[in-house]
Structure formats: C-alpha cells, structure tokens
Scaffold this active site. Structure first.
Site, short mmCIF file in Angstrom:
data_model
loop_
_atom_site.label_atom_id
_atom_site.label_comp_id
_atom_site.label_asym_id
_atom_site.label_seq_id
_atom_site.Cartn_x
_atom_site.Cartn_y
_atom_site.Cartn_z
N GLU A 137 -67.59 39.66 80.02
CA GLU A 137 -68.92 39.34 80.53
C GLU A 137 -69.39 40.33 81.59
O GLU A 137 -70.57 40.36 81.94
CB GLU A 137 -68.96 37.91 81.08
CG GLU A 137 -68.33 37.69 82.44
CD GLU A 137 -66.81 37.57 82.43
OE1 GLU A 137 -66.24 37.25 83.49
OE2 GLU A 137 -66.20 37.79 81.35
N HIS A 187 -62.40 40.83 81.60
CA HIS A 187 -63.70 40.15 81.71
C HIS A 187 -64.76 40.82 80.83
O HIS A 187 -65.49 41.71 81.31
CB HIS A 187 -64.18 40.18 83.17
CG HIS A 187 -63.43 39.29 84.09
ND1 HIS A 187 -63.85 38.01 84.40
CD2 HIS A 187 -62.27 39.48 84.78
CE1 HIS A 187 -63.00 37.45 85.26
NE2 HIS A 187 -62.03 38.33 85.50
N CYS A 229 -59.76 35.11 82.06
CA CYS A 229 -59.05 35.17 83.34
C CYS A 229 -58.54 33.77 83.72
O CYS A 229 -57.64 33.25 83.07
CB CYS A 229 -59.96 35.78 84.41
SG CYS A 229 -59.05 36.42 85.85
#
Length: 226
Positions: A200, A198, A90
C-alpha cells in the site's frame, strides 16, 4: 470500480489503516468500510478484507496475538472460510498467523533491529488472486517497516508451502532472517495472503514506485473484472 466492496480492520495500535484504506480507494475508486476491532460483524457483501500494519495492542504478549482474539476476527475467519479474500500486511500478517489462517509465526528480526527501507522481492507465485498481474520471477520493490518480521515454520511446513506453490513473495536478499527468505505466504485455498512488506506504500510514482499497486489491481480485477 463499481461493485467492489472492501473493508479495513482497525485495532488499537494500528497505524497503517489509513494507508491501506487510501490505497484501496485510489485503486478501486470505492472507499472501503472502516471496521473497528470490537465490532462483532462485518458489513454485508464484502469482496475484500484487509488487516493493516501497526502495533496492535502494543504488541503485548506476541505481535498480533491479542488482535487475533478480537471480536471482529471471528467474523474475518468465517469470511475467509467462505472464500472472501483477506490480505494481512506486516502486523496484519502476524494477526493471520496468530489466528490460524496462515501457518508459521513471525519472530524478532535476526539482527534484533527495526528494519525500515525499500527491499527487493521476487514474485514466486504469479497465479494467485493477489499476484496474477505480476510475472513469475519478477523482481519488485516494496518497503518494509518491522521489528518482528522473521518468518518461521518447521521444515515440514516450509516444504509443504514450497511444494504447493504457497510462497507468494521471497526477499531477494536476507532482510530479517526469515526462513528461506519468505516474505509472503498464501493459505491452501489461495484467498488469504500474509506479507511483511507494505504494497500500500507503493501505489503511486510519488511514493517512489508503483510495484505495490499491481497487487491491488490483480485482486480487484480477479474479483469484479476489468
């Protein structure tokens, strides 16, 4: 995992650095070093560097532009040049393009709206350090949360990225107007990956899926073995 050393860079305005650190620790078993943007040097012996999401410097000037000129980024650029893997997610992707580690730029979303939802991605390159755990053409579900995620590059650059297999991920459907629906790109050496989604945020079933976990597992296995 014994022997794996990573670092997460925090800039003023980062808000996904804890998520990234948590993901790296849960997958590898080792807590990453937390590195401040004003530091002049990285810890010795790093296997992996992550630039997290957020709004570094409040997205002043251009998203990632000021962060790319932080003291620590010279060390990150030098580490990448030595072959150390660098992941930018990002805002981290924006920093990578602004620092010259990746080509192109991230523009305002085509709809001029902040997009925050899960999106389907297609794995375009399953041969990189970051993607070897996926299959080519595999569809995965990863969240996005961005306002400036519209990937842009001139046609010659896009053709080169496609021809060299450097498109890592592609949106399965238009999300933000990105050229050729590109969601993530690699550098020529394959050790730098920038992506807007994302991973994660998708490492445990409680988060809604584990498709993002594979990216971290792939990199760790490729670096230090299973």
């Amino acid at each position: 995992m014994s022997g794996f050393a990573s670092a997460v860079i925090t800039f003023p305005g980062s808000n996904c650095d804890r998520d990234m650190a948590d993901a790296l620790e849960k997958v590898s078993g080792n807590a990453p070093h937390r590195v401040w943007h004003g530091d002049a040097a990285l810890p010795d012996g790093l296997d992996f560097i992550a630039l997290p999401g957020g709004f570094s410097y409040g997205d002043y000037l251009r998203s990632g532009a000021m962060a790319a000129r932080s003291p620590i980024m010279q060390a990150v650029v030098e580490a990448a040049g030595r072959g150390v893997p660098v992941l930018g997610v990002c805002n981290g992707f924006q920093v990578l393009t602004e620092s010259g580690l990746l080509p192109g730029a991230l523009l305002r979303n085509a709809g001029m709206n902040f997009v925050c939802r899960e999106v389907r991605l297609t794995v375009e390159n399953s041969q990189s350090l970051f993607t070897s755990g996926y299959s080519a053409g595999q569809e995965v579900l990863i969240p996005v949360a961005h306002h400036d995620g519209n990937y842009f590059a001139d046609d010659a650059t896009l053709d080169r990225l496609e021809g060299e297999g450097r498109v890592a991920f592609r949106y399965a459907e238009s999300v933000n107007g990105s050229a050729r629906n590109i969601a993530g790109v690699l550098n020529a050496a394959g050790n730098v990956l920038g992506m807007m989604p994302h991973p994660e945020r998708m490492i445990e079933a409680e988060q809604g899926g584990i498709d993002g976990r594979t990216l971290f597992e792939s990199a760790i296995k490729g670096l230090v073995g299973a």
